[in-house]
Design an enzyme around this catalytic site. Structure first.
Site, PDB file in Angstrom:
ATOM      1  N   HIS A 144      39.179  41.822  23.743  1.00 11.28           N
ATOM      2  CA  HIS A 144      39.448  40.376  23.663  1.00 11.28           C
ATOM      3  C   HIS A 144      38.887  39.920  22.314  1.00 11.28           C
ATOM      4  O   HIS A 144      37.878  39.225  22.243  1.00 11.28           O
ATOM      5  CB  HIS A 144      38.742  39.680  24.828  1.00 11.28           C
ATOM      6  N   LYS A 176      60.867  40.122  37.110  1.00 10.66           N
ATOM      7  CA  LYS A 176      62.122  40.808  37.454  1.00 10.66           C
ATOM      8  C   LYS A 176      62.110  42.245  36.952  1.00 10.66           C
ATOM      9  O   LYS A 176      63.099  42.955  37.080  1.00 10.66           O
ATOM     10  CB  LYS A 176      63.305  40.062  36.822  1.00 10.66           C
ATOM     11  N   ARG A 192      40.326  28.629  29.021  1.00 10.34           N
ATOM     12  CA  ARG A 192      39.837  28.425  27.666  1.00 10.34           C
ATOM     13  C   ARG A 192      40.745  29.002  26.588  1.00 10.34           C
ATOM     14  O   ARG A 192      41.081  28.337  25.608  1.00 10.34           O
ATOM     15  CB  ARG A 192      38.449  29.068  27.485  1.00 10.34           C
ATOM     16  N   THR A 193      41.106  30.268  26.740  1.00 14.60           N
ATOM     17  CA  THR A 193      41.807  30.938  25.640  1.00 14.60           C
ATOM     18  C   THR A 193      43.150  30.264  25.362  1.00 14.60           C
ATOM     19  O   THR A 193      43.462  29.925  24.218  1.00 14.60           O
ATOM     20  CB  THR A 193      41.996  32.438  25.959  1.00 14.60           C
ATOM     21  N   ARG A 228      48.343  37.570  26.535  1.00 15.58           N
ATOM     22  CA  ARG A 228      47.327  38.128  27.442  1.00 15.58           C
ATOM     23  C   ARG A 228      48.052  38.885  28.538  1.00 15.58           C
ATOM     24  O   ARG A 228      49.030  38.387  29.098  1.00 15.58           O
ATOM     25  CB  ARG A 228      46.486  37.008  28.051  1.00 15.58           C
TER      26      ARG A 228
HETATM   27  C1  NCD Z   1      37.309  36.233  29.702  1.00 16.58           C
HETATM   28  C2  NCD Z   1      38.491  37.158  29.838  1.00 16.58           C
HETATM   29  O1  NCD Z   1      39.592  36.727  30.151  1.00 16.58           O
HETATM   30  O2  NCD Z   1      38.293  38.336  29.573  1.00 16.58           O
HETATM   31  N1  NCD Z   1      37.662  34.899  29.760  1.00 16.58           N
HETATM   32  C3  NCD Z   1      37.800  34.231  28.565  1.00 16.58           C
HETATM   33  O3  NCD Z   1      38.754  34.438  27.855  1.00 16.58           O
HETATM   34  N2  NCD Z   1      36.807  33.406  28.205  1.00 16.58           N
HETATM   35  C4  NCD Z   1      36.181  36.555  30.604  1.00 16.58           C
HETATM   36  C5  NCD Z   1      36.442  36.691  32.075  1.00 16.58           C
HETATM   37  O4  NCD Z   1      37.542  36.440  32.553  1.00 16.58           O
HETATM   38  O5  NCD Z   1      35.488  37.040  32.767  1.00 16.58           O
END
Ligand code: NCD
Length: 324
Positions: free
Chosen positions: A145, A95, A65-66, A117
């Site tokens: 997040h 590396k 999703r993100t 991320r």
């Molecule tokens: C979440 C995350 O990556 O923290 N996912 C997301 O971005 N919707 C939740 C998760 O991974 O459980």
């Protein structure tokens, strides 16, 4: 239009940097984008808005999703967006390159923002310390997040028409789930919200989050009684076990009490909204998808518009600090 380094860069690192006024601005813009997206004319208009801009996504952890919502949202705004979807394995991090060096190198290609991320808490802050362009934290370890929390608040606002005076239940892996931490922080910015944390004792919410709630006067309770927690709730926000942080000595299987199914949800008022950041594993039974209160797929869809609004505001100020 100036494209130079800025000492006041519009990084998005924590939910704490947002104010109710700033969020209102973002949500109004997200509503506009949602509307424009429904016609080809609107889409063509949006595609002109940030033509010539480019962002890059660096994801060192899995994402559906993100990353996709940032990339689709960028495309909708005319922003170019190359990406590394599995940076831990396929970028120079494999590396041994540091976050700082990778960030410095990306800066050399003059992106207008970097979406990142990473499995380490604090990684986005480290990148921001050496970046001349905005770093957007798309999840840093078990810490935060913020863009997920923004879309969560946006979804709650669309459903309940307000972000104040709500009874919000946050359940599941509160200790390691970053979405619930950012969401609790954002909910604490509005008056009169009450948060009920539902988890096993080992997966309790971090004290620095509950301390932050206390500082803002946001009331909260902690319990392992799911059905009691659901009574009178406006929002129930469920999360999966974050097994990837277990290091082989996991916290055990999800106990029956932490699975939301039709029977448990009979205790949630008719006006309650069921949310989940996704991915769902088995903590919300698939039968719940038919429940008229289930909103997790709409919630994910809202993410694209909120992220578009965020990029839009960053580029409105040419990447220098935004008053959120
Ligand atoms: C979440 C995350 O990556 O923290 N996912 C997301 O971005 N919707 C939740 C998760 O991974 O459980």
């Amino acid at each position: 239009m100036q494209i130079t380094e800025s000492t006041h860069t519009a990084h998005v690192l924590t939910a704490d940097q947002f104010t109710p006024e700033g969020m209102e601005m973002l949500f109004t813009r997200a509503d506009e984008f949602q509307e424009l997206d429904s016609t080809m004319e609107g889409r063509r208009h949006m595609a002109e808005l940030h033509l010539g801009r480019r962002i890059v996504t660096m994801f060192y952890q899995p994402s559906t999703r993100t990353r996709i919502s940032f990339e689709m949202g960028a495309a909708a705004l005319g922003i170019g967006c190359p990406s590394t979807e599995n940076a831990g394995e396929f970028s120079s991090a494999a590396k041994g390159e540091s976050i700082e060096d990778s960030t410095r190198v990306l800066n050399m290609y003059r992106p207008d923002a970097i979406i990142m991320r990473h499995p380490e808490s604090g990684s986005a802050k480290r990148a921001a310390a050496v970046s001349m362009v905005p770093i957007i934290n798309a999840g840093d370890g078990t810490n935060e997040h913020p863009t997920q929390a923004l879309l969560d608040m946006y979804t709650i606002k669309r459903e309940h028409g307000t972000l104040e005076g709500l009874s919000i239940v946050l359940g599941g892996d509160l200790k390691r789930g970053r979405t619930v931490k950012s969401l609790a922080r954002l909910a604490s910015k509005y008056a009169g919200n009450h948060i009920t944390f539902v988890s096993t004792p080992e997966l309790r919410m971090d004290r620095d989050v509950t301390d932050a709630l206390e500082r803002t006067g946001t009331t909260y309770a902690e319990t392992d009684q799911v059905e009691d927690a659901l009574k009178g709730a406006d929002v129930v926000y469920w999360t999966r076990l974050q097994k990837e942080y277990s290091n082989g000595n996991g916290t055990g299987p999800v106990s029956g009490g932490f699975i939301l199914d039709n029977e448990t949800l009979a205790h949630l008022p008719d006006s309650g909204v069921i949310m989940h950041p996704l991915p769902r594993v088995d903590e919300i039974h698939v039968e719940v998808d038919e429940d008229h209160r289930a909103r997790y797929f709409e919630q994910a869809g809202n993410g694209m518009y909120v992220r578009m609004a965020l990029l839009d505001q960053i580029f409105e100020t040419d990447g220098s600090s935004v008053d959120w």
